[in-house]
Structure formats: structure tokens, C-alpha cells
Design an enzyme around this catalytic site. Sequence first.
Site, PDB file in Angstrom:
ATOM      1  N   ASP A 140      -4.693   2.511  -2.943  1.00  0.00           N
ATOM      2  CA  ASP A 140      -5.688   3.013  -2.983  1.00  0.00           C
ATOM      3  C   ASP A 140      -7.046   2.342  -1.870  1.00  0.00           C
ATOM      4  OD1 ASP A 140      -4.985   0.764  -4.913  1.00  0.00           O
ATOM      5  OD2 ASP A 140      -5.295   1.964  -6.874  1.00  0.00           O
ATOM      6  N   GLU A 142     -10.543   4.895  -8.496  1.00  0.00           N
ATOM      7  CA  GLU A 142     -11.506   4.498  -9.472  1.00  0.00           C
ATOM      8  C   GLU A 142     -12.390   5.737 -10.375  1.00  0.00           C
ATOM      9  OE1 GLU A 142     -10.370   1.934 -11.328  1.00  0.00           O
ATOM     10  OE2 GLU A 142      -9.925   0.701  -9.898  1.00  0.00           O
TER      11      GLU A 142
END
Length: 384
Positions: free
Chosen positions: A79, A140
Site C-alpha cells: 500500500d 486507508e
Amino acid sequence: MRISSEVLDQTRFMRHCRRALHWMPETGFELTQTRAYILEMLAEMEPDKLEQMGGGIRAVFCSPLSPEKKKAAIGFRSDMDALQVEERTGLSFASRNPGFMHACGHDGHMAVLLALGRMLGQARDALKRDVALLFEPAEESVGGAQPMIEAGALKNPDLKHVFGLHLMPDIPLGKIGVKPGPMMASAVELDIDIEGKAVHGATPHLGADAVMAMAQIITGLECAMARCVDPFMPAVLTIGRVEAGQLRNVVADSAHLECTLRSFDGDLTQRALKMIQAAMDGADALYGTRSRMTQHTHYPPVINPPESTRLVMELLEDSLYPVEPRTIAEDFSNFQRATDAVFVFLGCGDDNRKAPLHASTFDFDERALMYGLELFVRLIDRVE
């Protein structure tokens, strides 16, 4: 797990990348600096394909073998996004973007993948399979895995397996936690908006009280989760924010609730959502309000496939750390819905760094990155 000399040689490079990325935290899909840095670093490694897709980045290193002699293609995911957190670590390489911070270790995840790309570029002639590196945005927030999948990140080459990791400060340095089956919960972020009718507090019977409807929904849901869900089937409903009313002597004409729902079972999640709707319908019938539910994100549970997970556990040797399912969520689960994919927790805990993930003081021992890279290198050689 013994660290190979080839991985040890990448230690300084990983530290450099991690610290450079830590300076430039960005969130969601707005990753201008981060994306530019990763593209520049990857370009130097001369992958056979370097593409932007679905807001993320894919780099593919191709084996020189003929198609019939290659092993199945595999991928590794990191990520890229940070959090809207004001950093308070005092590090010399602390965030230069006020109000934003890599408080979840994604800077470390990216550093591992960049080092893996560097190794792949250096050993291209010896590759027995095609390897894709996937850099995902917005983990997120709304999730970047699905847009990348829809853009073709798992195709051409077709990735038989995908592997991912996440730094975890409550697991000791040098250990990696993994288990077959459920690892992380699903997460649904949802809002409930209640429309009432405002009247003077002296004549409540002429209005529709959104506060009372809100209270009815909250208490009804808490009772339903306790009495209508099997206690051996973990599910967590959190109502984290509520807002209602304007004045003390006026019946509220609106109310707003912000919630998360977590479980390890998709059917249970759907049942719980139906219970929420039933609680809303009941409150509306009682108080004359009108309620609606809006889902913003839905991450499925992270469930590791047994066979591939057992291979990972064998490769870890004495670095294997026992873990139980956690009710935190990760949209790596979307890769698992599309192909065979395994997720692990990379231990980074030590006595000097005790802040949890998402804390403004979070930091990690950079030696942890060696263990993640070592596992990924072994998987390239050993996975079928």
C-alpha cells in the site's frame, strides 16, 4: 529464518527508501509525490512493464524462459497511502507534509517492494517466472485494490498468487505472524441519517423526534448484536459519532450516526446490515421519522487459503509467530477474492518503540524490513 547475503545487501537501500517516503506522506488517491518517487525508482530497475493502473502502479519483471518452461506468475503488493495524523515522533526524517504521517508503516511496505524490484532487475536472467509488484493507493480510505484489479493488475501476466504483508508492532522483531483461514475482519463503514420534524419542545406530539429515533436505533442495535448473533461468531458494531438537534427547547429535526461493522463472515455481515435496517424501520414506525443508511466502504474479511499459507509457514522456519484473527480490516481481501493470495504480519516490535499503529508517535525498527524481503525472495523460488 536466516537472512541471505543478497537480502542483507539491500538493507541500506530499504532504509533510504523508507525514510524518503516517510518525508512525503499523502492520502487516498492523491499521491503525487509518492507516485512520482516510486515510478522514478522503478524506472531505474528497468522492469519489462511499468504501468499506472487504477490509481496504483504495476511493475512486471519477466522471465527469459519460454512460456512452457516458466513457473506460474506471482505478485507482491504494497500500500502507498498515509494517514491524516500530525506526526510527533521527533525523527530526523519526520513528515514534511503538515497534518499527514506514515503512521501505519506503509513507507516500510513500499521500501520492501522497491528492494525486491531492485533484486529482480539484477537477477533478471535467472528468473524462473514473471513477477509483478503492485503498489496500491487508498488502502486507508475507500480501498485501491479493486480499482487496480478492474484495470487489469492481475492479468497479462495472469498472477496465480499474490502476497502481502503489514508491519505489526505487537509482534517481536524477526517474527512473522500468519495463519490459514480468517486473519482479519471485514469492515463496513456506514452512516445513518434520520429525518424528523422540528417543533417547540412544549408540543413534542406535533413533531417527529429524531433524537428519540436515534436513541431507539442505538439501543435496539446493541441489544440485537448481543442477543441475535451467535456469541461464537465475532461481530463488532461501533457507533463512533452521533450528531443531532440545534436547540435545547426544540424537537430535533435530524440526527446523524457514523458506524463501523466488523465480522469474519460475509453472511453474518449481511444479517447484521438487515438488523440495522430493521432497527431503523422500527424507530421510524414509532416516532414518525424517516431514516436511511449509506454504505461508504466494504472490505471483505482477509481469509488466507490453507495450502499456500502452509507453504509460507514452512518457509518462515523459526520466524513463524502464532497469531489469532484480528478485527482490524484490510482491502488485501479484494485480491484474495480474485486469486490465491496470502497476507502476513511482519513483526517490528521492540522495547523502545511501543506506539501502536495509527498513533502520532508510531515508528518501527527498520531491521524488520529484512525479514519481509527475505520471505518474498523465498516465495519467488519456492511457490508452485
